[in-house]
Design a protein around this motif. Structure first.
Motif, mmCIF file in Angstrom:
data_model
loop_
_atom_site.group_PDB
_atom_site.id
_atom_site.type_symbol
_atom_site.label_atom_id
_atom_site.label_comp_id
_atom_site.label_asym_id
_atom_site.label_seq_id
_atom_site.Cartn_x
_atom_site.Cartn_y
_atom_site.Cartn_z
ATOM 1 N N ASN A 110 24.126 -9.272 1.211
ATOM 2 C CA ASN A 110 23.634 -10.570 0.765
ATOM 3 C C ASN A 110 22.375 -10.302 -0.072
ATOM 4 N N ARG A 111 22.529 -10.324 -1.400
ATOM 5 C CA ARG A 111 21.440 -9.972 -2.304
ATOM 6 C C ARG A 111 20.188 -10.807 -2.057
ATOM 7 N N GLU A 112 20.344 -12.115 -1.919
ATOM 8 C CA GLU A 112 19.181 -12.986 -1.699
ATOM 9 C C GLU A 112 18.466 -12.629 -0.400
ATOM 10 N N PHE A 113 19.223 -12.373 0.656
ATOM 11 C CA PHE A 113 18.633 -11.996 1.943
ATOM 12 C C PHE A 113 17.841 -10.697 1.808
ATOM 13 N N GLU A 114 18.421 -9.719 1.139
ATOM 14 C CA GLU A 114 17.750 -8.422 0.964
ATOM 15 C C GLU A 114 16.475 -8.578 0.143
ATOM 16 N N GLN A 115 16.549 -9.330 -0.961
ATOM 17 C CA GLN A 115 15.371 -9.516 -1.810
ATOM 18 C C GLN A 115 14.269 -10.259 -1.073
ATOM 19 N N GLU A 116 14.645 -11.279 -0.342
ATOM 20 C CA GLU A 116 13.666 -12.102 0.365
ATOM 21 C C GLU A 116 13.000 -11.341 1.518
ATOM 22 N N ASN A 117 13.778 -10.540 2.245
ATOM 23 C CA ASN A 117 13.274 -9.901 3.453
ATOM 24 C C ASN A 117 12.803 -8.460 3.270
ATOM 25 N N PHE A 118 13.340 -7.760 2.271
ATOM 26 C CA PHE A 118 13.026 -6.339 2.149
ATOM 27 C C PHE A 118 12.524 -5.919 0.773
ATOM 28 N N GLY A 119 13.010 -6.513 -0.280
ATOM 29 C CA GLY A 119 12.524 -6.218 -1.625
ATOM 30 C C GLY A 119 12.994 -4.924 -2.242
ATOM 31 N N HIS A 120 13.874 -4.202 -1.581
ATOM 32 C CA HIS A 120 14.311 -2.922 -2.129
ATOM 33 C C HIS A 120 15.444 -3.092 -3.137
ATOM 34 N N ARG A 121 15.721 -2.023 -3.869
ATOM 35 C CA ARG A 121 16.770 -2.048 -4.890
ATOM 36 C C ARG A 121 17.980 -1.210 -4.476
ATOM 37 N N ALA A 122 17.739 -0.125 -3.756
ATOM 38 C CA ALA A 122 18.811 0.735 -3.252
ATOM 39 C C ALA A 122 18.453 1.114 -1.813
#
Length: 177
Positions: A110-122
């Protein structure tokens, strides 16, 4: 792959007789260096009561956000619905190697979840599991660019997770004795 095939720094740590706190801290730094990651953390999970804790976190530079929890906490009931990788970990599926959060399959991440909670790219979402239960997640990640994880790196991580699983399980169990 045998332990002899681990990079020397990782091999030395997993063969050491350090206490778990020291071992996991040293191991995260060695894994971060090996993968040239920006951050590497270990989230431990108690499958009996669904409590988790990010007990160890290594960062390459001070500008990388730290992920750490002092206390064990319940996972939000919606987490498995919001985070397909966590759901996969709960199902004791194999570890997940994400080369680019921006282009990853939405069934896996879930791209939005990852960006919101972790901010990483890989990232690598390495599942520490025993007897069909989740005991932890080892997560090295990169922030500013995609990253192709080589076959060798994937083998090292998968074998490392297998090697540290009994240590993680004992660590979790000892926290609740």
């Amino acid at each position: 792959m045998t332990q002899q095939d681990f990079p020397a720094a990782i091999k030395n740590i997993v063969e050491s007789s350090q206490e778990p706190d020291a071992l996991f801290s040293a191991l995260l730094a060695a894994v971060g260096d090996f993968l040239q990651a920006d951050r590497c953390f270990l989230c431990l999970h108690n499958p009996q009561n669904n409590l988790s804790r990010v007990a160890f976190c290594w960062i390459r530079t001070p500008d990388v956000p730290t992920v750490y929890n002092e206390e064990w906490a319940a996972q939000p009931p919606s987490l498995a619905d919001e985070d397909p990788m966590f759901a996969a970990a709960l199902r004791a599926e194999p570890s997940i190697f994400i080369e680019d959060v921006e282009t990853a399959d939405s069934q896996i991440l879930n791209r939005e979840f990852e960006q919101e909670n972790f901010g990483h790219r890989a990232l690598i979402h390495a599942h520490i599991r025993q007897d069909g239960q989740l005991w932890g997640i080892l997560q090295p990640c990169i922030f500013d660019h995609p990253r192709i994880w080589t076959e060798y790196e994937q083998v090292v991580i998968n074998n490392l997770v297998e090697k540290i699983t009994p240590l993680a399980v004992d660590y979790v169990k000892s926290a609740f004795d």
